[in-house]
Design a protein around this motif. Structure first.
Motif, short mmCIF file in Angstrom:
data_model
loop_
_atom_site.label_atom_id
_atom_site.label_comp_id
_atom_site.label_asym_id
_atom_site.label_seq_id
_atom_site.Cartn_x
_atom_site.Cartn_y
_atom_site.Cartn_z
N GLY A 13 68.55 79.02 30.27
CA GLY A 13 67.59 78.01 30.69
C GLY A 13 67.97 76.59 30.33
N ALA A 14 69.12 76.40 29.69
CA ALA A 14 69.55 75.04 29.34
C ALA A 14 69.89 74.23 30.58
N LEU A 15 70.40 74.88 31.61
CA LEU A 15 70.70 74.24 32.89
C LEU A 15 69.73 74.75 33.94
N ARG A 16 69.22 73.84 34.75
CA ARG A 16 68.30 74.20 35.83
C ARG A 16 68.78 73.54 37.12
N ARG A 17 68.62 74.28 38.20
CA ARG A 17 68.98 73.70 39.49
C ARG A 17 67.77 72.98 40.04
N GLY A 18 67.98 71.72 40.42
CA GLY A 18 66.90 70.93 41.00
C GLY A 18 67.38 70.29 42.28
N ASP A 19 66.54 69.45 42.86
CA ASP A 19 66.93 68.73 44.06
C ASP A 19 68.14 67.86 43.72
N GLY A 20 69.20 68.06 44.43
CA GLY A 20 70.38 67.22 44.24
C GLY A 20 71.37 67.72 43.22
N GLY A 21 71.17 68.91 42.66
CA GLY A 21 72.19 69.43 41.76
C GLY A 21 71.64 70.10 40.52
N TRP A 22 72.47 70.09 39.48
CA TRP A 22 72.17 70.78 38.22
C TRP A 22 71.81 69.76 37.16
N PHE A 23 70.80 70.13 36.35
CA PHE A 23 70.28 69.24 35.32
C PHE A 23 70.09 70.01 34.02
N TRP A 24 70.32 69.31 32.92
CA TRP A 24 70.02 69.88 31.62
C TRP A 24 68.51 69.92 31.45
N VAL A 25 68.05 70.73 30.53
CA VAL A 25 66.62 70.89 30.30
C VAL A 25 65.97 69.56 29.91
N ASP A 26 66.75 68.61 29.36
CA ASP A 26 66.19 67.30 29.02
C ASP A 26 66.15 66.35 30.22
N GLY A 27 66.60 66.82 31.40
CA GLY A 27 66.52 66.02 32.61
C GLY A 27 67.80 65.31 33.01
N ARG A 28 68.81 65.30 32.14
CA ARG A 28 70.07 64.63 32.48
C ARG A 28 70.84 65.45 33.51
N PRO A 29 71.42 64.79 34.53
CA PRO A 29 72.22 65.54 35.51
C PRO A 29 73.53 66.01 34.88
N GLU A 30 74.05 67.12 35.39
CA GLU A 30 75.34 67.65 34.95
C GLU A 30 76.25 67.78 36.17
N PRO A 31 77.03 66.72 36.46
CA PRO A 31 77.85 66.72 37.68
C PRO A 31 79.02 67.70 37.66
N ARG A 32 79.40 68.22 36.51
CA ARG A 32 80.52 69.17 36.46
C ARG A 32 80.10 70.56 36.94
N VAL A 33 78.80 70.79 37.01
CA VAL A 33 78.29 72.10 37.42
C VAL A 33 77.97 72.05 38.91
N ARG A 34 78.36 73.09 39.61
CA ARG A 34 78.10 73.18 41.05
C ARG A 34 77.50 74.55 41.38
N ASP A 35 76.96 74.64 42.55
CA ASP A 35 76.30 75.88 42.98
C ASP A 35 77.29 77.02 43.15
#
Length: 147
Positions: A13-35
């Motif tokens: 649950g540390a990473l969540r998929r949201g609109d526009g990509g992957w985000f850490w649970v604190d809301g920061r985007p994680e651009p290295r992670v892809r679908d």
């Protein structure tokens, strides 16, 4: 035409998929992670064209080759909603009886429906070189969330 999948999370649950990509649970985007898409997990089943229609041939015992729960759910729904049952070629027998193989019972799903569903994300992936740092960030995110 779509199969609804549950919310997608990774790393407990540390990473969540949201609109526009992957985000850490604190809301920061994680651009290295892809679908990770269902098509990357699906077996390489035979595609055929009959007239103007193209089909994916799925053997009736397909569940023995599919172990991912989201992929199982998606193929189950494709078969339920779109499948035409009938004879398909047995790819496994091709080496023994010739290039065309033997006939067996199976399902035919329109390739258009297959493509739409298989392009849906079902998880996350990242480059192996980023693995240690991504996992360390996930542990830190979960520790911070627990505090």
């Amino acid at each position: 035409m779509s199969i609804t999948l549950p919310e997608i999370t990774e790393l407990d649950g540390a990473l969540r998929r949201g609109d526009g990509g992957w985000f850490w649970v604190d809301g920061r985007p994680e651009p290295r992670v892809r679908d990770l898409r269902l098509e990357e997990l699906a077996p390489d089943w035979r595609c055929v064209r009959r007239g103007h229609q193209a089909w994916v041939e799925i053997p009736t015992e397909w569940r023995t080759r599919v172990h991912d729960p989201e992929l199982t759910r998606a193929v189950t729904e494709l078969v339920r909603q779109y499948a035409d049952i009938g004879p398909i070629r047995d790819q496994g027998a091709a080496a023994a009886v010739g290039e065309r193989g033997q006939w067996r019972s199976g399902y035919r799903v329109p390739i258009e429906a297959w493509r739409v569903v298989m392009r849906q994300p079902c998880g996350a992936t990242w480059d192996p070189g980023d693995d240690a740092e991504i996992r360390a960030t996930a542990r830190a995110q979960l520790r911070h969330k627990a505090d």
